[in-house]
Design a protein around this motif. Structure first.
Motif, short mmCIF file in Angstrom:
data_model
loop_
_atom_site.label_atom_id
_atom_site.label_comp_id
_atom_site.label_asym_id
_atom_site.label_seq_id
_atom_site.Cartn_x
_atom_site.Cartn_y
_atom_site.Cartn_z
N PHE A 134 0.85 -1.18 -0.15
CA PHE A 134 0.04 0.02 -0.06
C PHE A 134 0.95 1.18 0.14
O PHE A 134 1.93 1.22 0.50
CB PHE A 134 -0.94 0.13 1.19
CG PHE A 134 -0.19 0.03 2.62
CD1 PHE A 134 0.28 1.32 3.15
CD2 PHE A 134 0.10 -1.07 3.21
CE1 PHE A 134 1.02 1.17 4.22
CE2 PHE A 134 0.67 -1.45 4.36
CZ PHE A 134 1.34 -0.27 4.79
N GLY A 135 0.37 2.26 -0.32
CA GLY A 135 1.10 3.57 -0.54
C GLY A 135 1.03 4.16 0.81
O GLY A 135 0.14 3.92 1.83
N GLU A 136 2.06 5.23 1.15
CA GLU A 136 2.02 6.07 2.48
C GLU A 136 0.70 6.63 2.74
O GLU A 136 -0.24 7.18 1.99
CB GLU A 136 3.03 7.04 2.00
CG GLU A 136 3.32 8.00 3.20
CD GLU A 136 4.20 9.25 3.16
OE1 GLU A 136 5.32 9.26 3.47
OE2 GLU A 136 3.63 10.25 2.29
N ARG A 137 0.25 6.27 3.93
CA ARG A 137 -1.07 6.77 4.45
C ARG A 137 -0.91 7.46 5.78
O ARG A 137 -0.01 7.08 6.57
CB ARG A 137 -1.83 5.69 4.56
CG ARG A 137 -1.44 4.41 5.39
CD ARG A 137 -2.41 3.06 5.15
NE ARG A 137 -1.98 2.28 6.17
CZ ARG A 137 -2.42 0.59 5.67
NH1 ARG A 137 -3.32 0.51 4.70
NH2 ARG A 137 -2.27 -0.19 6.83
N LEU A 138 -1.75 8.59 6.11
CA LEU A 138 -1.82 9.16 7.19
C LEU A 138 -2.27 8.55 8.13
O LEU A 138 -3.42 7.72 8.37
CB LEU A 138 -2.81 10.51 6.87
CG LEU A 138 -3.14 11.41 7.87
CD1 LEU A 138 -1.69 12.02 8.53
CD2 LEU A 138 -4.15 12.39 8.04
N PHE B 215 2.71 9.56 9.21
CA PHE B 215 2.37 8.63 7.94
C PHE B 215 3.19 7.23 8.34
O PHE B 215 4.19 7.22 8.66
CB PHE B 215 2.81 9.24 6.84
CG PHE B 215 2.29 10.44 6.25
CD1 PHE B 215 1.17 10.37 5.38
CD2 PHE B 215 2.41 12.03 6.78
CE1 PHE B 215 0.41 11.49 5.00
CE2 PHE B 215 1.49 12.68 6.29
CZ PHE B 215 0.55 12.76 5.36
N GLU B 216 2.19 6.25 7.91
CA GLU B 216 2.56 4.96 7.72
C GLU B 216 3.27 4.57 6.38
O GLU B 216 2.69 5.03 5.45
CB GLU B 216 1.47 3.92 8.13
CG GLU B 216 1.80 2.60 8.21
CD GLU B 216 0.87 1.54 8.48
OE1 GLU B 216 0.98 0.38 8.38
OE2 GLU B 216 -0.46 2.14 8.61
N GLN B 217 4.46 3.91 6.40
CA GLN B 217 5.22 4.06 5.04
C GLN B 217 4.79 2.84 4.47
O GLN B 217 4.42 1.60 5.07
CB GLN B 217 6.64 4.03 5.44
CG GLN B 217 7.16 5.63 5.92
CD GLN B 217 6.89 6.52 5.01
OE1 GLN B 217 6.86 6.68 3.74
NE2 GLN B 217 6.13 7.50 5.31
N PRO B 218 4.99 2.42 3.27
CA PRO B 218 4.81 1.12 2.57
C PRO B 218 5.65 0.12 3.01
O PRO B 218 6.74 0.24 3.46
CB PRO B 218 5.29 1.64 1.05
CG PRO B 218 4.94 2.93 0.87
CD PRO B 218 5.61 3.58 2.37
N ALA B 219 4.97 -1.10 2.93
CA ALA B 219 5.82 -2.36 3.60
C ALA B 219 5.10 -3.51 2.57
O ALA B 219 4.13 -4.21 2.80
CB ALA B 219 5.44 -2.77 5.00
N GLY B 220 5.84 -3.99 1.83
CA GLY B 220 5.68 -4.83 0.84
C GLY B 220 5.69 -6.24 1.52
O GLY B 220 6.80 -6.57 2.15
N LEU C 258 9.94 -10.88 2.64
CA LEU C 258 11.07 -9.77 2.31
C LEU C 258 11.39 -9.22 3.72
O LEU C 258 12.32 -8.31 3.79
CB LEU C 258 10.21 -8.57 1.57
CG LEU C 258 9.77 -9.18 0.11
CD1 LEU C 258 9.33 -7.87 -0.40
CD2 LEU C 258 10.91 -9.54 -0.87
N ASN C 259 10.69 -9.52 4.89
CA ASN C 259 10.85 -8.93 6.05
C ASN C 259 10.74 -7.43 6.15
O ASN C 259 11.90 -6.68 6.56
CB ASN C 259 12.03 -9.55 6.64
CG ASN C 259 11.89 -9.20 8.26
OD1 ASN C 259 10.99 -8.96 9.12
ND2 ASN C 259 13.09 -9.27 8.92
N SER C 260 9.68 -6.81 5.46
CA SER C 260 9.92 -5.36 5.56
C SER C 260 9.67 -4.62 6.54
O SER C 260 9.15 -5.27 7.71
CB SER C 260 8.63 -4.91 4.43
OG SER C 260 8.65 -5.62 3.15
#
Length: 710
Positions: A631-635, A647-652, A676-678
């Motif tokens: 997901f993309g960066e979200r507030l 903001f929560e950052q992307p974590a594939g 991937l242990n993102s």
């Protein structure tokens, strides 16, 4: 089910940063029944103070009166003295499931049932996390100020088990009755340790330390009785109804919180305003609901058929919540030397010694105490909540022309929600509304396997009891305090959707969707001040506009070698906006002149991607899949004033699964999760510099299991 069935599966898994790791995971002593997801009384409030009317004696009076001294000593020593986490080496995670079902004849009529039972016991841990808090302050600055910066170590053991039962009886071919029963039990034991700098409240050279020992126990019980009745002689109408009762409980027994600091001269201390504490929190909620639906079909001409449907619902919910807080206080004579176990040891807690003191020729006995405690009663943290929802609706499903169908109607919904605390100085949380919620859907059949859909619907989102209850609760896991808002309003949402879908073959789809949502009074989490108090608040309006592309395609048309492979995915692109109030904007621009007058909608990502590849060979009994989503960066949280939002950052996430049914009855399952242990990361951005709000990694998991199936 058509016939007897039975399935049993068992699996075990390991996490590469948890399982058999003796250098990282932490824990504390639990009860003998933790493996069942509940505490057997080990963490209960001790007997001497179990009654809420018991008053813990004041140390001043206890110091000169033997009976009072003994009472205080008995109370303090009745609590478990363990206040710090210890190292633990977790074993393998476990998962089990069992299900069975059958159909038989009772009084000459078919009776069927399904029953299942599941159990899991899993560990999670990280020791390389960070927890920070930042602020911009009242002046324009080139950097953010640091409230605290801590290393973060956290470990949990979670047990979850539950059972589900469903039985249906066909009294006649036109009348069917069903009974559903559900029970879930969940227990989670957590230990956490944080250490670092706390310049907002301490000398920057001092080392801040805090530890948390917590237990969260939840259970859910639900029963539902339903019926479906067909009346062919009354226009072919059908009546369906459901009646359900349920309850849920959430207990947090004996959550222990200990904070201390160490100066650069290796002196230890405990701040008087943050004493060692033990919290006991209890929530009990009951729910009752009944719904009735009536559908009457009708004909339009010789070939067209539609139906009218109407019905109603009544739902009632009641919640009781209360909290007890016990705080420790230390006699200055018995200094804290950095060892928590010594501080709460047998020789330093409660009544320590008896001395004699002579004043003007009169000798008195004096009772000396080490660590003692008192109870803090917060009336606002005890509340009751009631919610009643009643609704009625009517709708019609009718073909307009040969390829065009209309489904629409309206729902009238009334909500009455009341939350009252024991603090009479606080206003009660009260929400009473009547809402008319229309809906309209058009379905146009482009071809036998393709449709065009257009829809509009108005919906509502109500605040939760916790959000509207005007009390403050400390979050052990994040160090923040969450405050309810008794002025919260419900959110009104206008939803517009347009979708084209093409089912090329069974199991295949191509679709494009567009959507627009307009929110009135959406609810956001907002940081109030530098004390890290967070409140739920309404904002005036928010808008969400987006598109989604979905595809699932078998590859046999590309090559016969790929005939068992299917690829699929969906991609969403979203633009969201919330209008910032003029008052808030002026506050932001005082320290950040370039601040914009809009921000993204809280929790909404600008894009979401899901992709999967599946190999399914029916003859060999092999199915394997690879999944990826991001997901993309979200507030996440709206900050105070000019301080940047969080903001929560992307974590594939990349996951893989494999199953092989190698005999008629036995199957093998393998999986790998979070390959991937993102990094899980929340940040604040200021002047092109990233500031870590929180970060950690959950590790990779690998599992193997067997299942037996009849």
């Amino acid at each position: 089910p058509d016939k007897f069935s039975l399935n049993f599966s068992a699996s075990t898994s390991l996490n590469d940063q948890v399982t058999f790791n003796n250098n990282g995971p932490i824990s504390y002593s639990g009860s003998g029944s933790d493996w069942l997801g509940w505490d057997d009384g080990f963490r209960d409030i001790p007997g001497p103070v179990q009654n809420e009317d018991v008053v813990i004696p004041d140390i001043g009076k206890a110091g000169s009166d033997l009976e009072t001294a003994l009472k205080l000593d008995r109370i303090v020593k009745s609590f478990n003295s363990e206040m710090a986490p210890v190292a633990k080496t977790p074993g393998l995670n476990q998962n089990y499931s069992f299900s069975t079902g059958n159909q038989m004849q009772i009084l000459g009529r078919p009776f069927g049932f399904l029953a299942s039972l599941t159990y899991s016991n899993s560990y999670s841990s990280y020791n390389d996390g960070e927890l920070n808090r930042w602020n911009l302050g009242a002046q324009v600055s080139e950097t953010l100020g640091n409230d605290f910066s801590l290393t973060d170590k956290k470990s949990s053991q979670e047990v979850l088990w539950g059972g589900l039962f469903k039985a249906s009886y066909k009294l006649t071919p036109s009348h069917v009755f069903s009974l559903n029963g559900l029970y879930n039990q969940n227990g989670e034991s957590t230990a956490r340790y944080l250490e670092g700098k706390y310049p907002y409240d301490l000398d920057p050279s001092a080392t801040f330390r805090t530890s948390v020992l917590s237990y969260l126990e939840r259970d859910l019980t639900s029963f539902q009785l339903s019926g479906e009745h067909q009346f062919e002689k009354i226009f072919g109408s059908r009546i369906s109804w459901k009646a359900s009762v349920g309850s849920s409980k959430q207990d947090e027994p004996d959550n222990r919180y200990f904070t201390s600091f160490k100066t650069k001269k290796n002196l230890y201390g405990i701040k008087p305003n943050v004493p060692p504490s033990r919290y006991y929190r209890f929530m009990d909620e009951s729910r009752n609901e009944f719904s009735l639906d009536l559908m009457v079909p009708f004909k339009l001409g010789a070939t067209k058929q539609g139906n009218i449907k109407f019905g109603g619902l009544y739902a009632q919910k009641h919640r009781d919540y209360y909290e007890r807080l016990f705080e420790y206080h230390q006699n200055p004579v018995y200094n804290y030397d950095g060892d928590i176990n010594t501080l709460f040891g047998e020789d330093n807690i409660g009544l320590i010694d008896t001395t004699k003191k002579t004043v003007r020729g009169v000798t008195y006995k004096r009772y000396d105490f080490g660590v003692v405690m008192n109870e803090i009663f917060l009336p606002a943290n005890q509340y009751e909540g009631d919610q009643e929802i009643s609704a009625a609706y009517a709708m019609v499903d009718v073909p307009i022309v040969r390829r065009l169908r209309f489904i629409g109607g309206a729902r009238l919904e009334s909500t009455d929600m009341l939350v009252v605390t024991e603090d009479k100085k606080l206003d009660q949380g009260h929400l009473k509304t009547d809402d008319l919620l229309p809906s309209a859907n058009l379905i146009y059949t482009l071809s036998p396997n393709a449709n065009l859909r257009a829809a509009y619907g108005k919906t509502i989102a109500r605040p939760l009891f916790r959000e509207i209850a005007p009390y403050a609760s400390f979050d052990f896991m994040g160090g923040d305090t969450y405050i309810g808002n008794n002025n919260l309003q419900r959110t009104l949402i206008d939803n517009f959707d347009l979708r084209w879908e093409w089912f090329t073959r069974p199991g295949e789809i191509f679709a494009v969707s567009g959507f627009y949502k307009d929110f009135i009074n959406p609810i956001e989490l907002t940081i109030l001040n530098v004390n890290h108090e967070i409140m739920w608040k309404n904002v005036d309006e928010a808008r969400v506009l987006g598109m989604e592309f979905e595809a699932r395609k078998r590859l046999d048309g590309v090559s016969s070698l790929l005939k068992d492979i299917t690829v699929g995915g969906n991609f969403s692109f979203v633009d969201s906006r919330v209008d910032i109030t003029q008052e808030e904007l002026e506050l932001m621009q005082a320290t950040r002149p370039d601040a914009e007058n809009t921000r993204p909608f809280q929790g909404q990502s600008p894009y979401i991607v899901n992709v999967n590849v599946t190999y399914d060979n029916f003859e060999r009994g092999v199915v394997t899949s690879l999944y990826y989503n991001v997901f993309g960066e979200r507030l996440s949280v709206v900050s105070l004033g000019g301080t940047p939002d969080v903001f929560e950052q992307p974590a594939g996430m990349l996951n893989w699964s494999f199953s092989w049914r190698f005999t008629k009855y036995l199957g093998l399952k393998l999986s790998a999760k979070n390959i991937l242990n993102s990094e899980m990361k929340m940040t604040q951005q200021y002047k092109e510099q990233e500031y870590i709000y929180r970060t950690y990694k959950i590790g990779r998991s690998f599992s193997v299991g067997l299942d037996y199936k009849i």
